[in-house]
Design a protein around this motif. Sequence first.
Motif, PDB file in Angstrom:
ATOM      1  N   SER A 197      52.777  61.273 105.514  1.00  0.00           N
ATOM      2  CA  SER A 197      52.041  60.147 106.075  1.00  0.00           C
ATOM      3  C   SER A 197      51.231  59.491 104.971  1.00  0.00           C
ATOM      4  CB  SER A 197      51.098  60.607 107.196  1.00  0.00           C
ATOM      5  OG  SER A 197      50.026  61.351 106.638  1.00  0.00           O
ATOM      6  N   SER A 198      50.867  58.234 105.201  1.00  0.00           N
ATOM      7  CA  SER A 198      50.029  57.525 104.235  1.00  0.00           C
ATOM      8  C   SER A 198      48.704  58.251 104.045  1.00  0.00           C
ATOM      9  CB  SER A 198      49.794  56.088 104.710  1.00  0.00           C
ATOM     10  OG  SER A 198      51.020  55.395 104.827  1.00  0.00           O
ATOM     11  N   THR A 199      48.174  58.841 105.123  1.00  0.00           N
ATOM     12  CA  THR A 199      46.901  59.566 105.041  1.00  0.00           C
ATOM     13  C   THR A 199      47.019  60.768 104.110  1.00  0.00           C
ATOM     14  OG1 THR A 199      46.322  58.872 107.282  1.00  0.00           O
ATOM     15  CG2 THR A 199      45.135  60.757 106.380  1.00  0.00           C
ATOM     16  N   LYS A 200      48.121  61.505 104.216  1.00  0.00           N
ATOM     17  CA  LYS A 200      48.328  62.664 103.324  1.00  0.00           C
ATOM     18  C   LYS A 200      48.424  62.223 101.873  1.00  0.00           C
ATOM     19  CE  LYS A 200      50.712  65.822 106.515  1.00  0.00           C
ATOM     20  NZ  LYS A 200      51.985  66.535 106.787  1.00  0.00           N
ATOM     21  N   ILE A 201      49.076  61.108 101.642  1.00  0.00           N
ATOM     22  CA  ILE A 201      49.225  60.615 100.272  1.00  0.00           C
ATOM     23  C   ILE A 201      47.879  60.178  99.713  1.00  0.00           C
ATOM     24  CG2 ILE A 201      50.292  58.836  98.831  1.00  0.00           C
ATOM     25  CD1 ILE A 201      52.638  58.875 100.902  1.00  0.00           C
ATOM     26  N   ARG A 202      47.082  59.482 100.515  1.00  0.00           N
ATOM     27  CA  ARG A 202      45.746  59.092 100.060  1.00  0.00           C
ATOM     28  C   ARG A 202      44.926  60.317  99.678  1.00  0.00           C
ATOM     29  NH1 ARG A 202      45.636  55.925 105.108  1.00  0.00           N
ATOM     30  NH2 ARG A 202      46.657  53.939 104.669  1.00  0.00           N
ATOM     31  N   SER A 203      44.996  61.361 100.509  1.00  0.00           N
ATOM     32  CA  SER A 203      44.248  62.591 100.229  1.00  0.00           C
ATOM     33  C   SER A 203      44.717  63.233  98.933  1.00  0.00           C
ATOM     34  CB  SER A 203      44.409  63.590 101.384  1.00  0.00           C
ATOM     35  OG  SER A 203      43.833  63.092 102.562  1.00  0.00           O
ATOM     36  N   ALA A 204      46.027  63.258  98.719  1.00  0.00           N
ATOM     37  CA  ALA A 204      46.571  63.844  97.482  1.00  0.00           C
ATOM     38  C   ALA A 204      46.073  63.070  96.260  1.00  0.00           C
ATOM     39  CB  ALA A 204      48.096  63.849  97.533  1.00  0.00           C
ATOM     40  N   LEU A 205      46.068  61.748  96.346  1.00  0.00           N
ATOM     41  CA  LEU A 205      45.607  60.935  95.219  1.00  0.00           C
ATOM     42  C   LEU A 205      44.126  61.148  94.942  1.00  0.00           C
ATOM     43  CD1 LEU A 205      47.527  57.651  96.084  1.00  0.00           C
ATOM     44  CD2 LEU A 205      47.951  59.109  94.094  1.00  0.00           C
ATOM     45  N   LEU A 206      43.333  61.229  95.988  1.00  0.00           N
ATOM     46  CA  LEU A 206      41.894  61.444  95.813  1.00  0.00           C
ATOM     47  C   LEU A 206      41.596  62.845  95.281  1.00  0.00           C
ATOM     48  CD1 LEU A 206      40.579  59.644  99.026  1.00  0.00           C
ATOM     49  CD2 LEU A 206      40.399  58.839  96.656  1.00  0.00           C
ATOM     50  N   ASP A 207      42.514  63.779  95.515  1.00  0.00           N
ATOM     51  CA  ASP A 207      42.381  65.134  94.959  1.00  0.00           C
ATOM     52  C   ASP A 207      42.953  65.232  93.554  1.00  0.00           C
ATOM     53  OD1 ASP A 207      41.186  66.047  97.258  1.00  0.00           O
ATOM     54  OD2 ASP A 207      43.031  66.885  98.125  1.00  0.00           O
ATOM     55  N   GLY A 208      43.585  64.165  93.084  1.00  0.00           N
ATOM     56  CA  GLY A 208      44.210  64.191  91.772  1.00  0.00           C
ATOM     57  C   GLY A 208      45.575  64.855  91.755  1.00  0.00           C
ATOM     58  N   ASN A 209      46.135  65.102  92.940  1.00  0.00           N
ATOM     59  CA  ASN A 209      47.434  65.782  93.015  1.00  0.00           C
ATOM     60  C   ASN A 209      48.539  64.727  92.958  1.00  0.00           C
ATOM     61  OD1 ASN A 209      49.665  67.382  93.528  1.00  0.00           O
ATOM     62  ND2 ASN A 209      48.635  68.614  95.088  1.00  0.00           N
ATOM     63  N   ILE A 210      48.763  64.214  91.750  1.00  0.00           N
ATOM     64  CA  ILE A 210      49.729  63.127  91.580  1.00  0.00           C
ATOM     65  C   ILE A 210      51.147  63.611  91.824  1.00  0.00           C
ATOM     66  CG2 ILE A 210      50.060  63.395  89.075  1.00  0.00           C
ATOM     67  CD1 ILE A 210      49.609  60.074  90.991  1.00  0.00           C
TER      68      ILE A 210
END
Length: 310
Positions: A162-175
Amino acid sequence: MKILNDLDSFSKTDTVVTIGTFDGVHIGHQKIIKRLINTAKENQLNSVILTFFPHPRMVLQKDANIKLINTIDERSQILEALGLDCLYIKEFTHEFSRLSSHDFVKQILIDRLHAKKVIIGYDHRFGRNRNADINDLRNFGKQLHFKVEEISSEDVDDVSVSSTKIRSALLDGNIKKANKYLGYNFMITGTVVKGKELGRQIDFPTANITVEEDYKLIPKQGSYVVSAVIENQLVYGMMNIGTNPTVDGKKETIEVHFFNLNKNLYHQKIQVRLLHRIRDEQKFESVEALKLQLAKDEAASLQYITSQNE
């Protein structure tokens, strides 16, 4: 691909339509879009995505500061690469949100987009207060003579993204996770502006990138391996997102040191793709210590690039 902000210039060609914000255009979205495009080709129709901007949550909810994975231009770029015929970017306003479900279908999908088929998720809701669902859409289809194709829960859930999961990954630095879910490397698009030129003084000149769209999500501060296409040439580099604490910086900046590139990039609009995260941003005891770390980062970046291209 045609990009429309109003429908005055829309041709009277019959279409197959899907609807959504599609932030990120991730692998789940891509599955739907490929079905849309294939259906259009099979039935000699035009494939159309009806998307909304600003994001409805920016307009209707208190979290108007929601950050998006893509700018609207980046979203358009990705959709064009997928082979879409037409993208209609509908301005989302309070007035539009009050449009009844029937009027939305009749006035936009039928009268303006000439939809012969609508492909939609099983859980899609639309109309004033989002009070209509796919069953209502099927009823409208019978009344107004268009078909409805449901994207089942199995198809949607088949890609647990989901877009929400991707946003969370980016904010965690998990590129790595973000890029896996996106199906492409996350991008940052901006204009190169003049900075303090500290990098030049320590033999690591950087392009300072300013992102105009304040709603664009910027990943966690730190150092990343990146790539870009500049004047039709693929180049690699390392990027720092942060405040430059070693030199008492205050404002967050995005700075890219490109390897083996000696060009004046000032005022150019460039797009940087994030490939790998190197480390967190940190404050060093001296500028010399920072320089030594940057040399290590460069070596690690080049090793990563080599390993990916073997």
